[in-house]
Design a protein around this motif. Structure first.
Motif, PDB file in Angstrom:
ATOM      1  N   ALA A 230      45.144 -15.018  -2.386  1.00  0.00           N
ATOM      2  CA  ALA A 230      46.225 -15.969  -2.130  1.00  0.00           C
ATOM      3  C   ALA A 230      46.712 -15.903  -0.693  1.00  0.00           C
ATOM      4  O   ALA A 230      47.427 -16.801  -0.241  1.00  0.00           O
ATOM      5  N   ASP A 231      46.338 -14.874   0.043  1.00  0.00           N
ATOM      6  CA  ASP A 231      46.851 -14.690   1.402  1.00  0.00           C
ATOM      7  C   ASP A 231      46.148 -15.641   2.372  1.00  0.00           C
ATOM      8  O   ASP A 231      44.951 -15.864   2.294  1.00  0.00           O
ATOM      9  N   HIS A 232      46.926 -16.156   3.291  1.00  0.00           N
ATOM     10  CA  HIS A 232      46.395 -17.139   4.232  1.00  0.00           C
ATOM     11  C   HIS A 232      47.329 -17.222   5.426  1.00  0.00           C
ATOM     12  O   HIS A 232      48.462 -16.724   5.409  1.00  0.00           O
ATOM     13  N   GLY A 233      46.863 -17.877   6.488  1.00  0.00           N
ATOM     14  CA  GLY A 233      47.700 -18.064   7.666  1.00  0.00           C
ATOM     15  C   GLY A 233      46.871 -18.395   8.889  1.00  0.00           C
ATOM     16  O   GLY A 233      45.667 -18.668   8.798  1.00  0.00           O
ATOM     17  N   LYS A 234      47.513 -18.335  10.036  1.00  0.00           N
ATOM     18  CA  LYS A 234      46.826 -18.619  11.294  1.00  0.00           C
ATOM     19  C   LYS A 234      45.869 -17.486  11.617  1.00  0.00           C
ATOM     20  O   LYS A 234      46.178 -16.316  11.414  1.00  0.00           O
ATOM     21  N   TYR A 235      44.695 -17.852  12.160  1.00  0.00           N
ATOM     22  CA  TYR A 235      43.683 -16.819  12.412  1.00  0.00           C
ATOM     23  C   TYR A 235      42.793 -17.252  13.565  1.00  0.00           C
ATOM     24  O   TYR A 235      42.543 -18.449  13.758  1.00  0.00           O
ATOM     25  N   HIS A 236      42.302 -16.253  14.297  1.00  0.00           N
ATOM     26  CA  HIS A 236      41.393 -16.509  15.413  1.00  0.00           C
ATOM     27  C   HIS A 236      39.960 -16.396  14.915  1.00  0.00           C
ATOM     28  O   HIS A 236      39.515 -15.321  14.506  1.00  0.00           O
ATOM     29  N   LEU A 237      39.248 -17.502  14.923  1.00  0.00           N
ATOM     30  CA  LEU A 237      37.875 -17.522  14.442  1.00  0.00           C
ATOM     31  C   LEU A 237      36.945 -16.940  15.500  1.00  0.00           C
ATOM     32  O   LEU A 237      36.858 -17.462  16.612  1.00  0.00           O
ATOM     33  N   SER A 238      36.230 -15.879  15.139  1.00  0.00           N
ATOM     34  CA  SER A 238      35.335 -15.251  16.111  1.00  0.00           C
ATOM     35  C   SER A 238      34.097 -16.095  16.371  1.00  0.00           C
ATOM     36  O   SER A 238      33.498 -16.018  17.441  1.00  0.00           O
ATOM     37  N   SER A 239      33.715 -16.914  15.394  1.00  0.00           N
ATOM     38  CA  SER A 239      32.471 -17.669  15.529  1.00  0.00           C
ATOM     39  C   SER A 239      32.564 -18.770  16.578  1.00  0.00           C
ATOM     40  O   SER A 239      31.576 -19.108  17.227  1.00  0.00           O
ATOM     41  N   VAL A 240      33.755 -19.348  16.715  1.00  0.00           N
ATOM     42  CA  VAL A 240      33.918 -20.441  17.684  1.00  0.00           C
ATOM     43  C   VAL A 240      34.996 -20.144  18.717  1.00  0.00           C
ATOM     44  O   VAL A 240      35.311 -20.976  19.556  1.00  0.00           O
ATOM     45  N   LEU A 241      35.581 -18.926  18.649  1.00  0.00           N
ATOM     46  CA  LEU A 241      36.588 -18.470  19.602  1.00  0.00           C
ATOM     47  C   LEU A 241      37.752 -19.451  19.715  1.00  0.00           C
ATOM     48  O   LEU A 241      38.168 -19.851  20.801  1.00  0.00           O
ATOM     49  N   GLU A 242      38.285 -19.827  18.567  1.00  0.00           N
ATOM     50  CA  GLU A 242      39.466 -20.687  18.555  1.00  0.00           C
ATOM     51  C   GLU A 242      40.322 -20.336  17.346  1.00  0.00           C
ATOM     52  O   GLU A 242      39.876 -19.662  16.414  1.00  0.00           O
ATOM     53  N   ASP A 243      41.580 -20.797  17.377  1.00  0.00           N
ATOM     54  CA  ASP A 243      42.511 -20.516  16.293  1.00  0.00           C
ATOM     55  C   ASP A 243      42.506 -21.659  15.279  1.00  0.00           C
ATOM     56  O   ASP A 243      42.327 -22.825  15.640  1.00  0.00           O
ATOM     57  N   VAL A 244      42.705 -21.289  14.012  1.00  0.00           N
ATOM     58  CA  VAL A 244      42.949 -22.293  12.983  1.00  0.00           C
ATOM     59  C   VAL A 244      44.336 -22.037  12.419  1.00  0.00           C
ATOM     60  O   VAL A 244      44.795 -20.895  12.360  1.00  0.00           O
ATOM     61  N   ASP A 245      45.007 -23.109  12.034  1.00  0.00           N
ATOM     62  CA  ASP A 245      46.396 -22.986  11.602  1.00  0.00           C
ATOM     63  C   ASP A 245      46.531 -22.378  10.210  1.00  0.00           C
ATOM     64  O   ASP A 245      47.542 -21.747   9.903  1.00  0.00           O
ATOM     65  N   ASP A 246      45.531 -22.569   9.348  1.00  0.00           N
ATOM     66  CA  ASP A 246      45.677 -22.076   7.984  1.00  0.00           C
ATOM     67  C   ASP A 246      44.316 -21.711   7.410  1.00  0.00           C
ATOM     68  O   ASP A 246      43.549 -22.582   7.002  1.00  0.00           O
ATOM     69  N   LEU A 247      44.027 -20.422   7.417  1.00  0.00           N
ATOM     70  CA  LEU A 247      42.771 -19.907   6.886  1.00  0.00           C
ATOM     71  C   LEU A 247      43.088 -18.984   5.719  1.00  0.00           C
ATOM     72  O   LEU A 247      44.015 -18.183   5.777  1.00  0.00           O
ATOM     73  N   THR A 248      42.324 -19.098   4.645  1.00  0.00           N
ATOM     74  CA  THR A 248      42.505 -18.267   3.460  1.00  0.00           C
ATOM     75  C   THR A 248      41.500 -17.126   3.468  1.00  0.00           C
ATOM     76  O   THR A 248      40.355 -17.294   3.900  1.00  0.00           O
ATOM     77  N   PHE A 249      41.930 -15.955   2.974  1.00  0.00           N
ATOM     78  CA  PHE A 249      41.031 -14.810   2.926  1.00  0.00           C
ATOM     79  C   PHE A 249      40.056 -14.980   1.773  1.00  0.00           C
ATOM     80  O   PHE A 249      40.449 -15.052   0.599  1.00  0.00           O
TER      81      PHE A 249
END
Length: 360
Positions: free
Chosen positions: A144-163
């Motif tokens: 259920a945990d989610h939030g903003k995260y830095h994607l290593s694959s494209v080196l950018e942030d996403v506003d809402d990523l789920t684990f």
């Protein structure tokens, strides 16, 4: 979309004994003294979170390539045959601070490891009720945990990523794997920091596989590709193909004496823990100077297949400063290396640790 849980006074009190690494999302190591006990108290069990505490609707959905989709409550899980195991969980980044050059990631020292009693339903029993299709290959496990995260694959942030993580379906559905959907820890209901109301507990694997705040299990007919499967939690080697983070590596830890302490000259019993995801610990050796012979410690047999083992060594301590090194070997023949195996995100550091004591 679930909301972030407010940190209450009770949650804050539960965290008081830990060594905080990051306040939000909360990450903390066990105190050194906690590793002396065979079972780590819930108050002293390390905490690893990628996002803030989530809310949970209390339902576990099992879907995808299954014959019978399920929606299970905590009561439904409790109605299934209950299994209890003591399991050692270790963060894949444990020991990152001892790696040179320093990799990216949370600055974990050496105490992101603990052992607790976990009680729950077997994942295999739940999957048997859902009847996975013959074309299923992986089990997608969503928290259920989610939030903003830095994607290593494209080196950018996403506003809402789920684990989300996945396990090979054949392994997840194997009763012998003893994977739990746990709802109790050390005899009490799970606390928020440890995945309430229920979570996976995957023995032998680094704890990233033990998805907390579990909400969905989906049987997939193709391999899962996601940030926490193929972007993070992989060994990004500088000189060979990348590999997924799976089983814990063989490792020994000196728990007594504590690093940097002063002890009295004479007979002293050095104690510690050792563990591996590849099999039981068969040997622990002690060394007190560089390039010295390894003296065998007494290794206690495993109490169960899923938890660390105690070991001890009787030492005649002479006055002066002494370095202490402990090296473990497991049943598969794996031996701790002298130098941490460097990778970009600093996972799986199981190099021999060095501490020292003053003897007077």
């Amino acid at each position: 979309m679930s909301r972030t849980v407010t940190v209450t006074d009770a949650i804050a009190a539960n965290r008081a004994a830990l060594i905080m690494i990051k306040e939000e999302p909360f990450n903390a190591e066990a105190p050194h003294a906690a590793l002396r006990d065979h079972i780590t108290s819930t108050d002293e069990h390390y905490v690893r979170s990628n996002f803030a505490l989530p809310e949970h609707d209390g339902t576990l959905h099992v879907a995808g390539a299954v014959g019978t989709p399920l929606a299970l409550t905590l009561e439904d899980l409790r109605a299934l045959p209950a299994v209890e195991h003591a399991v050692t969980l270790e963060c894949a980044g444990n020991g990152r601070l001892d790696t040179r050059p320093l990799p990216t990631g949370e600055p974990w020292g050496g105490y992101a490891v603990s052992t607790a009693h976990w009680k729950g339903a077997r994942l295999a029993d739940v999957l048997a009720r859902a009847r996975p299709g013959a074309d299923g290959v992986e089990l997608r496990c969503e928290g259920a945990d989610h939030g903003k995260y830095h994607l290593s694959s494209v080196l950018e942030d996403v506003d809402d990523l789920t684990f989300v993580r996945s396990l090979p379906l054949a392994y997840a559905a194997d009763p012998a794997a003893e994977i739990l959907i746990a709802y109790e820890m050390n005899g009490e209901p799970l606390r928020p920091d440890h995945g309430a109301p229920f979570r996976l507990v995957v023995p032998h694997w680094y704890a990233v596989a033990s998805v907390k705040w579990l909400t969905r299990l989906d049987v997939l007919t193709e391999p899962f590709v996601g940030e926490f499967q193929t972007g993070h939690y992989i060994y990004q080697w500088p000189d060979r193909p990348f590999e997924p983070v799976t089983h814990m590596r063989v490792r020994a830890r000196i728990t007594d004496p504590a690093p940097g302490t002063t002890i009295s000259a004479g007979t002293y019993t050095i104690r510690g823990k050792a563990w591996s995801g590849a099999g039981a610990i068969t040997e622990v050796g002690l060394s007190f100077i560089g390039e010295s012979e390894w003296s065998p410690a007494v290794v206690e047999p495993p109490q169960t297949p899923y938890e660390w083992q105690d070991w001890s060594y009787t030492w005649e301590a002479m006055p002066g400063r002494h370095s202490l090194r402990a090296r473990a070997t497991d049943a598969a023949g794996n031996v701790q290396p002298d130098v941490p195996p460097w990778n970009r995100i600093g996972y799986g550091n199981n190099a021999i640790e060095i501490s020292y004591v003053e003897v007077r």
